[in-house]
Design a protein around this motif. Sequence first.
Motif, PDB file in Angstrom:
ATOM      1  N   LEU A   1       0.955  -1.099   0.091  1.00  0.00           N
ATOM      2  CA  LEU A   1      -0.007  -0.269   0.219  1.00  0.00           C
ATOM      3  C   LEU A   1       0.905   1.145  -0.170  1.00  0.00           C
ATOM      4  O   LEU A   1       0.853   2.055  -0.730  1.00  0.00           O
ATOM      5  CB  LEU A   1      -0.665  -0.018   0.828  1.00  0.00           C
ATOM      6  CG  LEU A   1      -2.001  -0.796   1.404  1.00  0.00           C
ATOM      7  CD1 LEU A   1      -2.538  -0.790   2.628  1.00  0.00           C
ATOM      8  CD2 LEU A   1      -3.133   0.001   0.077  1.00  0.00           C
ATOM      9  N   LEU A   2       1.862   1.138   0.891  1.00  0.00           N
ATOM     10  CA  LEU A   2       2.827   2.244   0.968  1.00  0.00           C
ATOM     11  C   LEU A   2       3.529   2.391   0.030  1.00  0.00           C
ATOM     12  O   LEU A   2       3.125   3.816  -1.389  1.00  0.00           O
ATOM     13  CB  LEU A   2       4.131   1.995   1.808  1.00  0.00           C
ATOM     14  CG  LEU A   2       5.355   3.110   1.517  1.00  0.00           C
ATOM     15  CD1 LEU A   2       4.924   4.038   2.577  1.00  0.00           C
ATOM     16  CD2 LEU A   2       6.391   2.625   2.748  1.00  0.00           C
TER      17      LEU A   2
ATOM     18  N   LYS B   1       2.922   9.289   5.435  1.00  0.00           N
ATOM     19  CA  LYS B   1       2.641   9.164   6.680  1.00  0.00           C
ATOM     20  C   LYS B   1       2.682   7.941   7.395  1.00  0.00           C
ATOM     21  O   LYS B   1       2.932   7.434   8.489  1.00  0.00           O
ATOM     22  CB  LYS B   1       3.185  10.269   7.414  1.00  0.00           C
ATOM     23  CG  LYS B   1       4.075  11.520   6.568  1.00  0.00           C
ATOM     24  CD  LYS B   1       3.518  12.963   6.904  1.00  0.00           C
ATOM     25  CE  LYS B   1       4.283  13.838   6.258  1.00  0.00           C
ATOM     26  NZ  LYS B   1       3.491  15.549   6.568  1.00  0.00           N
ATOM     27  N   MET B   2       1.549   7.383   7.399  1.00  0.00           N
ATOM     28  CA  MET B   2       0.636   6.768   8.444  1.00  0.00           C
ATOM     29  C   MET B   2       1.227   5.613   8.389  1.00  0.00           C
ATOM     30  O   MET B   2       1.530   4.851   9.351  1.00  0.00           O
ATOM     31  CB  MET B   2      -1.161   7.537   8.512  1.00  0.00           C
ATOM     32  CG  MET B   2      -2.051   6.119   9.207  1.00  0.00           C
ATOM     33  SD  MET B   2      -3.321   6.062   8.594  1.00  0.00           S
ATOM     34  CE  MET B   2      -2.650   5.093   7.122  1.00  0.00           C
ATOM     35  N   ILE B   3       0.698   5.359   6.789  1.00  0.00           N
ATOM     36  CA  ILE B   3       1.585   3.943   6.834  1.00  0.00           C
ATOM     37  C   ILE B   3       2.936   3.678   7.398  1.00  0.00           C
ATOM     38  O   ILE B   3       3.409   2.941   7.523  1.00  0.00           O
ATOM     39  CB  ILE B   3       1.285   3.731   5.368  1.00  0.00           C
ATOM     40  CG1 ILE B   3      -0.132   3.571   5.015  1.00  0.00           C
ATOM     41  CG2 ILE B   3       2.298   2.381   4.999  1.00  0.00           C
ATOM     42  CD1 ILE B   3      -0.424   3.218   3.815  1.00  0.00           C
ATOM     43  N   VAL B   4       4.179   4.310   7.074  1.00  0.00           N
ATOM     44  CA  VAL B   4       5.588   4.529   7.256  1.00  0.00           C
ATOM     45  C   VAL B   4       5.738   4.431   8.900  1.00  0.00           C
ATOM     46  O   VAL B   4       5.765   3.690   9.375  1.00  0.00           O
ATOM     47  CB  VAL B   4       5.910   6.090   7.079  1.00  0.00           C
ATOM     48  CG1 VAL B   4       7.082   6.156   7.891  1.00  0.00           C
ATOM     49  CG2 VAL B   4       6.373   5.892   6.048  1.00  0.00           C
ATOM     50  N   GLY B   5       4.687   4.988   9.949  1.00  0.00           N
ATOM     51  CA  GLY B   5       4.266   5.014  11.084  1.00  0.00           C
ATOM     52  C   GLY B   5       4.043   3.740  11.537  1.00  0.00           C
ATOM     53  O   GLY B   5       3.849   3.348  12.405  1.00  0.00           O
TER      54      GLY B   5
ATOM     55  N   GLY C   1       9.753   3.729   2.870  1.00  0.00           N
ATOM     56  CA  GLY C   1       9.207   4.426   3.190  1.00  0.00           C
ATOM     57  C   GLY C   1       8.862   5.924   2.907  1.00  0.00           C
ATOM     58  O   GLY C   1       8.519   7.200   2.482  1.00  0.00           O
ATOM     59  N   LEU C   2      10.270   6.276   5.155  1.00  0.00           N
ATOM     60  CA  LEU C   2      10.091   7.154   5.398  1.00  0.00           C
ATOM     61  C   LEU C   2      11.586   8.364   4.131  1.00  0.00           C
ATOM     62  O   LEU C   2      11.083   9.663   3.912  1.00  0.00           O
ATOM     63  CB  LEU C   2      11.340   7.321   6.458  1.00  0.00           C
ATOM     64  CG  LEU C   2      11.800   8.309   7.362  1.00  0.00           C
ATOM     65  CD1 LEU C   2      10.688   8.754   7.836  1.00  0.00           C
ATOM     66  CD2 LEU C   2      12.418   8.218   7.899  1.00  0.00           C
ATOM     67  N   PHE C   3      12.527   7.470   3.498  1.00  0.00           N
ATOM     68  CA  PHE C   3      13.229   7.991   2.116  1.00  0.00           C
ATOM     69  C   PHE C   3      12.509   8.703   1.685  1.00  0.00           C
ATOM     70  O   PHE C   3      12.218   9.600   1.371  1.00  0.00           O
ATOM     71  CB  PHE C   3      13.717   7.042   1.730  1.00  0.00           C
ATOM     72  CG  PHE C   3      14.316   7.103   0.428  1.00  0.00           C
ATOM     73  CD1 PHE C   3      16.063   8.203   0.695  1.00  0.00           C
ATOM     74  CD2 PHE C   3      14.928   6.692  -0.487  1.00  0.00           C
ATOM     75  CE1 PHE C   3      17.070   8.585  -0.243  1.00  0.00           C
ATOM     76  CE2 PHE C   3      15.038   7.743  -1.648  1.00  0.00           C
ATOM     77  CZ  PHE C   3      16.179   8.025  -1.428  1.00  0.00           C
ATOM     78  N   ALA C   4      11.292   7.571   0.783  1.00  0.00           N
ATOM     79  CA  ALA C   4      10.233   8.200  -0.139  1.00  0.00           C
ATOM     80  C   ALA C   4       9.660   9.518  -0.120  1.00  0.00           C
ATOM     81  O   ALA C   4       9.725  10.230  -0.772  1.00  0.00           O
ATOM     82  CB  ALA C   4       8.875   7.356  -0.550  1.00  0.00           C
ATOM     83  N   GLN C   5       9.022   9.829   1.950  1.00  0.00           N
ATOM     84  CA  GLN C   5       8.611  11.117   2.004  1.00  0.00           C
ATOM     85  C   GLN C   5       8.851  12.022   2.195  1.00  0.00           C
ATOM     86  O   GLN C   5       8.843  12.868   1.728  1.00  0.00           O
ATOM     87  CB  GLN C   5       8.305  10.249   3.665  1.00  0.00           C
ATOM     88  CG  GLN C   5       7.416  11.281   4.224  1.00  0.00           C
ATOM     89  CD  GLN C   5       6.780  11.363   5.169  1.00  0.00           C
ATOM     90  OE1 GLN C   5       7.172   9.570   6.199  1.00  0.00           O
ATOM     91  NE2 GLN C   5       6.168  11.611   6.565  1.00  0.00           N
TER      92      GLN C   5
END
Length: 174
Positions: free
Chosen positions: A30-31, A91-95, A148-152
């Motif tokens: 999903l991310l 951001k939510m999915i990364v968390g 995901g943090l990198f992409a975000q």
Amino acid sequence: MMFYDAYEQVYLFTERGGDVVLAILGLIFLLWLFVLERVTYFTFTHKNVVKAVVNEWEARKERTSWQAHQIRLDLVASVDMALETNTRTIKMIVGLCPLFGLLGTVTGMIEVFDVMAFIGNGSPRAMASGISKATIPTMAGMVGALTGLFAQSLIQRYTKRQKAHIEDKLTFDH
């Protein structure tokens, strides 16, 4: 044949890590679906949105009144909203990824304690399955969160630049 090997490796990974790994893989899927949606928007649609907003602003004859300033703010806000779509979801999915990893750690440790209660303390082989079910989800959750943090971060930087760019394009002078 290569697809089968990849499928087999994913199957073994999820077998060793337990059911929580499947949930983490679903979150990571999903991310990256949302990240790819943002990249697709930036690549194919955003330029047209900016062009339409700039054309709407340039078509105005009067750009110095309070009303014109409010219209400009509305135009900038509409571009900003389009840029920010799905970023909170990312951001939510990364968390959530590390939290699901922690859930896997807890369920794996429960399995280890169940084996220890049933067999006793002296059998490392019996505890190995529970230990892998405790460590693999943690690793999978952290890998998902880091990527995901990198992409975000990249999306956030691009969005900030584009917002400044649109504010610069909508000038007040004739």
